[in-house]
Motif scaffolding. Sequence first.
Motif, PDB file in Angstrom:
ATOM      1  N   ALA A  39       0.848  -1.182   0.000  1.00 12.30           N
ATOM      2  CA  ALA A  39       0.000   0.000   0.000  1.00 12.30           C
ATOM      3  C   ALA A  39       0.890   1.240   0.000  1.00 12.30           C
ATOM      4  CB  ALA A  39      -0.908  -0.014   1.212  1.00 12.30           C
ATOM      5  N   MET A  40       0.705   2.075  -0.981  1.00 11.72           N
ATOM      6  CA  MET A  40       1.492   3.306  -1.114  1.00 11.72           C
ATOM      7  C   MET A  40       0.537   4.492  -1.085  1.00 11.72           C
ATOM      8  SD  MET A  40       4.609   2.119  -1.492  1.00 11.72           S
ATOM      9  CE  MET A  40       5.748   3.124  -2.389  1.00 11.72           C
ATOM     10  N   ARG A  41       1.080   5.633  -0.700  1.00 13.28           N
ATOM     11  CA  ARG A  41       0.280   6.851  -0.708  1.00 13.28           C
ATOM     12  C   ARG A  41       1.111   7.975  -1.314  1.00 13.28           C
ATOM     13  NH1 ARG A  41       0.078   8.363   5.708  1.00 13.28           N
ATOM     14  NH2 ARG A  41       2.273   7.959   6.094  1.00 13.28           N
ATOM     15  N   PRO A  42       0.473   8.933  -1.942  1.00  8.61           N
ATOM     16  CA  PRO A  42       1.215  10.012  -2.592  1.00  8.61           C
ATOM     17  C   PRO A  42       1.728  11.036  -1.587  1.00  8.61           C
ATOM     18  CG  PRO A  42      -1.130  10.318  -2.910  1.00  8.61           C
ATOM     19  CD  PRO A  42      -0.959   9.011  -2.200  1.00  8.61           C
ATOM     20  N   ALA A  43       2.834  11.661  -1.944  1.00  9.58           N
ATOM     21  CA  ALA A  43       3.429  12.729  -1.128  1.00  9.58           C
ATOM     22  C   ALA A  43       4.317  13.567  -2.040  1.00  9.58           C
ATOM     23  CB  ALA A  43       4.230  12.139   0.019  1.00  9.58           C
ATOM     24  N   THR A  44       4.857  14.636  -1.480  1.00 11.00           N
ATOM     25  CA  THR A  44       5.811  15.475  -2.203  1.00 11.00           C
ATOM     26  C   THR A  44       7.122  15.456  -1.436  1.00 11.00           C
ATOM     27  OG1 THR A  44       4.032  16.892  -3.000  1.00 11.00           O
ATOM     28  CG2 THR A  44       6.261  17.782  -3.103  1.00 11.00           C
ATOM     29  N   ALA A  45       8.209  15.190  -2.152  1.00 15.34           N
ATOM     30  CA  ALA A  45       9.524  15.115  -1.526  1.00 15.34           C
ATOM     31  C   ALA A  45      10.412  16.227  -2.060  1.00 15.34           C
ATOM     32  CB  ALA A  45      10.165  13.765  -1.814  1.00 15.34           C
ATOM     33  N   PRO A  87       6.953  14.624  -7.046  1.00  7.55           N
ATOM     34  CA  PRO A  87       5.807  13.820  -6.593  1.00  7.55           C
ATOM     35  C   PRO A  87       6.282  12.386  -6.384  1.00  7.55           C
ATOM     36  CG  PRO A  87       5.630  14.255  -8.944  1.00  7.55           C
ATOM     37  CD  PRO A  87       6.839  14.999  -8.450  1.00  7.55           C
ATOM     38  N   VAL A  88       5.990  11.825  -5.222  1.00 14.58           N
ATOM     39  CA  VAL A  88       6.494  10.498  -4.870  1.00 14.58           C
ATOM     40  C   VAL A  88       5.393   9.639  -4.270  1.00 14.58           C
ATOM     41  CG1 VAL A  88       8.860  11.299  -4.499  1.00 14.58           C
ATOM     42  CG2 VAL A  88       7.251  11.271  -2.593  1.00 14.58           C
ATOM     43  N   GLN A  89       5.731   8.378  -4.093  1.00 12.77           N
ATOM     44  CA  GLN A  89       4.879   7.423  -3.382  1.00 12.77           C
ATOM     45  C   GLN A  89       5.657   6.937  -2.163  1.00 12.77           C
ATOM     46  OE1 GLN A  89       1.746   6.107  -4.146  1.00 12.77           O
ATOM     47  NE2 GLN A  89       1.541   7.577  -5.816  1.00 12.77           N
ATOM     48  N   VAL A  90       5.031   6.976  -1.010  1.00 14.86           N
ATOM     49  CA  VAL A  90       5.651   6.471   0.216  1.00 14.86           C
ATOM     50  C   VAL A  90       4.788   5.337   0.753  1.00 14.86           C
ATOM     51  CG1 VAL A  90       6.767   8.648   0.814  1.00 14.86           C
ATOM     52  CG2 VAL A  90       4.489   8.176   1.658  1.00 14.86           C
ATOM     53  N   PRO A  91       5.392   4.392   1.477  1.00 18.25           N
ATOM     54  CA  PRO A  91       4.589   3.309   2.049  1.00 18.25           C
ATOM     55  C   PRO A  91       3.538   3.858   3.004  1.00 18.25           C
ATOM     56  CG  PRO A  91       6.931   2.799   2.196  1.00 18.25           C
ATOM     57  CD  PRO A  91       6.823   4.216   1.739  1.00 18.25           C
ATOM     58  N   ALA A  92       2.366   3.253   3.000  1.00 17.13           N
ATOM     59  CA  ALA A  92       1.290   3.692   3.892  1.00 17.13           C
ATOM     60  C   ALA A  92       1.690   3.535   5.351  1.00 17.13           C
ATOM     61  CB  ALA A  92       0.018   2.906   3.591  1.00 17.13           C
ATOM     62  N   ASP A  93       2.497   2.513   5.635  1.00 23.01           N
ATOM     63  CA  ASP A  93       2.980   2.287   7.001  1.00 23.01           C
ATOM     64  C   ASP A  93       4.507   2.185   6.939  1.00 23.01           C
ATOM     65  OD1 ASP A  93       3.008   1.807   9.708  1.00 23.01           O
ATOM     66  OD2 ASP A  93       2.636  -0.346   9.490  1.00 23.01           O
ATOM     67  N   PRO A  94       5.202   3.348   6.854  1.00 25.12           N
ATOM     68  CA  PRO A  94       6.658   3.290   6.721  1.00 25.12           C
ATOM     69  C   PRO A  94       7.317   2.780   7.998  1.00 25.12           C
ATOM     70  CG  PRO A  94       5.963   5.545   7.013  1.00 25.12           C
ATOM     71  CD  PRO A  94       4.720   4.712   6.911  1.00 25.12           C
ATOM     72  N   GLY A  95       8.292   1.921   7.821  1.00 27.09           N
ATOM     73  CA  GLY A  95       9.041   1.404   8.963  1.00 27.09           C
ATOM     74  C   GLY A  95      10.283   2.244   9.195  1.00 27.09           C
ATOM     75  N   GLU A  96      11.275   1.647   9.805  1.00 29.39           N
ATOM     76  CA  GLU A  96      12.535   2.331  10.091  1.00 29.39           C
ATOM     77  C   GLU A  96      13.266   2.692   8.801  1.00 29.39           C
ATOM     78  OE1 GLU A  96      15.398   4.024  12.535  1.00 29.39           O
ATOM     79  OE2 GLU A  96      13.490   3.149  13.147  1.00 29.39           O
ATOM     80  N   ASP A  97      13.456   1.693   7.945  1.00 29.03           N
ATOM     81  CA  ASP A  97      14.143   1.910   6.669  1.00 29.03           C
ATOM     82  C   ASP A  97      13.143   1.717   5.535  1.00 29.03           C
ATOM     83  OD1 ASP A  97      16.634   2.242   7.909  1.00 29.03           O
ATOM     84  OD2 ASP A  97      16.919   0.070   8.006  1.00 29.03           O
ATOM     85  N   PHE A  98      12.787   2.796   4.876  1.00 32.21           N
ATOM     86  CA  PHE A  98      11.886   2.695   3.744  1.00 32.21           C
ATOM     87  C   PHE A  98      12.461   3.493   2.586  1.00 32.21           C
ATOM     88  CE2 PHE A  98      10.547   6.422   6.040  1.00 32.21           C
ATOM     89  CZ  PHE A  98      10.200   7.340   5.061  1.00 32.21           C
ATOM     90  N   ARG A 101       9.493   6.089  -3.605  1.00 31.67           N
ATOM     91  CA  ARG A 101       9.473   5.747  -5.029  1.00 31.67           C
ATOM     92  C   ARG A 101       8.880   6.875  -5.847  1.00 31.67           C
ATOM     93  NH1 ARG A 101       7.662  -0.512  -4.626  1.00 31.67           N
ATOM     94  NH2 ARG A 101       9.537  -1.181  -3.554  1.00 31.67           N
ATOM     95  N   PRO A 102       9.260   6.973  -7.115  1.00 33.41           N
ATOM     96  CA  PRO A 102       8.670   8.000  -7.967  1.00 33.41           C
ATOM     97  C   PRO A 102       7.169   7.766  -8.116  1.00 33.41           C
ATOM     98  CG  PRO A 102      10.514   6.923  -9.075  1.00 33.41           C
ATOM     99  CD  PRO A 102      10.275   6.197  -7.805  1.00 33.41           C
ATOM    100  N   ALA A 103       6.415   8.846  -8.206  1.00 31.57           N
ATOM    101  CA  ALA A 103       4.965   8.729  -8.383  1.00 31.57           C
ATOM    102  C   ALA A 103       4.688   8.333  -9.821  1.00 31.57           C
ATOM    103  CB  ALA A 103       4.291  10.046  -8.046  1.00 31.57           C
ATOM    104  N   ARG A 104       3.952   7.267  -9.972  1.00 29.15           N
ATOM    105  CA  ARG A 104       3.483   6.858 -11.287  1.00 29.15           C
ATOM    106  C   ARG A 104       2.159   6.149 -11.083  1.00 29.15           C
ATOM    107  NH1 ARG A 104       7.820   2.025 -11.514  1.00 29.15           N
ATOM    108  NH2 ARG A 104       9.205   3.247 -10.285  1.00 29.15           N
ATOM    109  N   SER A 105       1.456   6.013 -12.127  1.00 28.89           N
ATOM    110  CA  SER A 105       0.151   5.383 -12.027  1.00 28.89           C
ATOM    111  C   SER A 105       0.314   3.907 -11.701  1.00 28.89           C
ATOM    112  CB  SER A 105      -0.613   5.554 -13.335  1.00 28.89           C
ATOM    113  OG  SER A 105      -1.806   4.831 -13.283  1.00 28.89           O
ATOM    114  N   THR A 106      -0.245   3.479 -10.588  1.00 27.40           N
ATOM    115  CA  THR A 106      -0.165   2.076 -10.192  1.00 27.40           C
ATOM    116  C   THR A 106      -0.905   1.195 -11.190  1.00 27.40           C
ATOM    117  OG1 THR A 106      -0.133   2.800  -7.904  1.00 27.40           O
ATOM    118  CG2 THR A 106      -0.570   0.482  -8.275  1.00 27.40           C
ATOM    119  N   ASP A 107      -1.995   1.708 -11.746  1.00 21.57           N
ATOM    120  CA  ASP A 107      -2.753   0.910 -12.703  1.00 21.57           C
ATOM    121  C   ASP A 107      -1.917   0.549 -13.919  1.00 21.57           C
ATOM    122  OD1 ASP A 107      -4.959   1.027 -11.074  1.00 21.57           O
ATOM    123  OD2 ASP A 107      -5.810   2.768 -12.086  1.00 21.57           O
TER     124      ASP A 107
END
Length: 139
Positions: A39-45, A87-98, A101-107
């Motif tokens: 599960a990933m969610r969008p963010a800005t880095a 624009p990036v994708q980050v894990p919905a539940d980031p752990g210690e080391d995550f 990823r670049p934002a792209r269409s998952t579909d």
Amino acid sequence: MGRQRGSASVAPILLVLGTLGIAVAAVTLWPLVTEAGQAMRPATATVIESRPCGTASARDLVEVRIDGAVQRAPFDGCGHAPGQQLPVQVPADPGEDFVVRPARSTDSELKGQEQRANWVLLTLAAVAGGGYGLMLRRS
């Protein structure tokens, strides 16, 4: 008199073809299962440190805001200018080391892997059908 071929000689061939089919299906569909499970969610880095793209594991260092807190993480990319916002994708539940990823269409990414799986499975079906046709012709 020659040896007669019976149904006992067909069973090992069908077993090998079945095992090959299962192995190819597992290897082909594995990326679909692992990608869909993350599960990933969008963010800005914001790029903090840029790394040259000369090595295989080159990753820029970025800052990203997750749940109101700014965290530093490696970005799955290289060569971006410091201060650049991505624009990036980050894990919905980031752990210690995550890894960010670049934002792209998952579909579209899953669609490409699905198409790859379809072609590999179609090829396997054609090979298995051809092998079965040869077995029937020899009978």
